[in-house]
Motif scaffolding. Structure first.
Motif, PDB file in Angstrom:
ATOM      1  N   HIS B  77      16.081  30.090  32.676  1.00 45.12           N
ATOM      2  CA  HIS B  77      16.301  28.729  33.179  1.00 45.12           C
ATOM      3  C   HIS B  77      16.057  28.656  34.687  1.00 45.12           C
ATOM      4  O   HIS B  77      15.310  27.792  35.168  1.00 45.12           O
ATOM      5  CB  HIS B  77      17.734  28.304  32.865  1.00 45.12           C
ATOM      6  N   GLU B  81      13.183  26.785  36.962  1.00 41.97           N
ATOM      7  CA  GLU B  81      13.467  25.772  37.984  1.00 41.97           C
ATOM      8  C   GLU B  81      12.796  26.139  39.300  1.00 41.97           C
ATOM      9  O   GLU B  81      12.180  25.296  39.963  1.00 41.97           O
ATOM     10  CB  GLU B  81      14.983  25.640  38.204  1.00 41.97           C
ATOM     11  N   HIS B  96      15.857  20.420  36.243  1.00 40.60           N
ATOM     12  CA  HIS B  96      16.833  20.915  35.277  1.00 40.60           C
ATOM     13  C   HIS B  96      16.480  20.558  33.830  1.00 40.60           C
ATOM     14  O   HIS B  96      16.513  21.415  32.938  1.00 40.60           O
ATOM     15  CB  HIS B  96      18.237  20.412  35.611  1.00 40.60           C
TER      16      HIS B  96
HETATM   17 MN   LIG Z   1      19.613  23.861  35.924  1.00 42.25          MN
END
Ligand SMILES: [Mn+2]
Ligand SMILES: [Mn+2]
Ligand SMILES: [Mn+2]
Ligand SMILES: [Mn+2]
Lengths: 218, 218
Positions: B77, B81, B96
């Motif tokens: 993740h 980003e 996000h």
């Molecule tokens: Mn995030």
DNA sequence: GTATAAAGTTAGATCAATCTAAACAATGAT
DNA sequence: ATCATTGTTTAGATTGATCTAACTTTATAC
């Protein structure tokens, strides 16, 4: 919004429509590696949504809405492949599997940004056309290398199929898109072709391979 | 291989564990916006797989295996980003949602490549640490801006929460990570802080905001 | 300490996507 | 025209992820 499975079915139907004539359920189920009843129920579902034409026992086809949806998934797939090759340095044989997943991401902005960063590319790393924002595809009419004659000097521009193994094979022969090829000779018996390229490369390519290489006369 | 849903539960459990004490089913179900029975059955499933400690009516916790799995999802993740911000030019408030999807892509190579291209970053665009390949996280102990005193000169290094709205708010005040801030004064009554930064910016920040800004003394 | 509230669990249903087995329709070969 | 083969459809089951309603346990408050 179409689910991942639905998008894969649409894409498969679009591909089948472009390279065969009538599409049977069995073609679809084979391409997606699912049972025919599975494909059957998904086709009914897509029919409900107005994405495919469907009548019992008749061949299947995409509606125009379906074609557009499918093209847009293909656009995401091909932009992704191009992005992975051009911006992230992946080999053309590594990107299909990743694109198969990334194509389902719900984020118009992501794909718009890829498109911009790539400078609005017209083709993907395997020479296939990238549909535009509206799903329109610019079909080029290329020739197969197998149809060329001795003495022809042509440019390798696309592939009709791009399995991992085929791409690895091309890598091993240092064959890549954009390359100029000279047809030295053609064996009438089996269709084997002798071609030369890149200053000092010379290879004998089988008819099976030559069928899959698309070229453009300069 | 963990499913998309399973990965989201692991990530939620990990996050809950780091910022609260005991984790109840209701915390989990609220975070993931599912009903408690849904969370309950998933927790049992993860328990079966040896990823969570579970006993009826007791608080839930991740096993070490579960923590590692969770960290690796968080790694994906946060790398995503960072990649979206640094390499694709997205604003920190846009990434996000996209990362929430990209984190589930099954392709170690994709994330390894992001990591390399980014030069093995230690933090994501919101200042949160990026776990390493083995799931290890380097926890930094930052201070909250709200704990600073007039005259302090500190660097803004991370956020405790990063909702879209909060990020937009920071954008509107030209506040970004890495910035040096001077605490001009603190209102003892409500905790409002006057800070100055970037040559000629001066703002009053509420206690609510100051609680969410993490700073480092140089 | 009992009553009430909050949190957790069980039971049972639904929905998407898949399967196998069995029935059915279309095709095409004698 | 009949029949066998092939391809399609139906029926019925399964699995993962979700839900609501009802019940049980634990915690909280008088
Ligand atoms: Mn995030
Ligand atoms: Mn591809
Ligand atoms: Mn796909
Ligand atoms: Mn996610």
């Amino acid at each position: 919004m179409a689910s991942q499975a639905e998008e894969n079915y649409l894409k498969a139907l679009f591909t089948l429509a472009s390279d065969s004539g009538e599409i049977g359920l069995s073609d679809l189920s084979e391409m997606l590696q699912v049972s025919t009843p599975t494909a059957n129920s998904m086709v009914k579902n897509l029919h409900q949504q107005g994405l495919v034409h469907y009548e019992k026992y008749k061949p299947i086809s995409l509606t125009s809405k379906g074609k557009k949806e499918a093209s847009l998934v293909i656009r995401k797939h091909r932009l992704t492949e191009m992005y992975l090759v051009e911006k992230m340095g992946f080999g053309w044989e590594k990107v299909h599997e990743i694109a198969e997943q990334v194509e389902h991401i719900k984020s118009p902005a992501l794909f718009e940004r890829m498109d911009e960063l790539l400078g609005h590319p017209k083709i993907d790393p395997h020479g296939s056309p990238i549909p535009d924002r509206n799903g329109k595809i610019e079909w080029k009419s290329y020739h197969k290398l197998s149809e060329c004659k001795p003495g022809d000097s042509i440019r390798l521009v696309a592939l009709t199929h791009s399995s991992d193994e085929f791409l690895q094979y091309l890598n091993s022969k240092r064959l890549s898109l954009g390359l100029m090829l000279q047809v030295e000779s053609v064996e009438t018996f089996d269709g084997n072709m002798a071609i030369s390229y890149l200053k000092n490369h010379r290879e004998i390519l089988s008819a099976k391979v030559c069928e899959k290489l698309l070229v453009e006369k300069e």
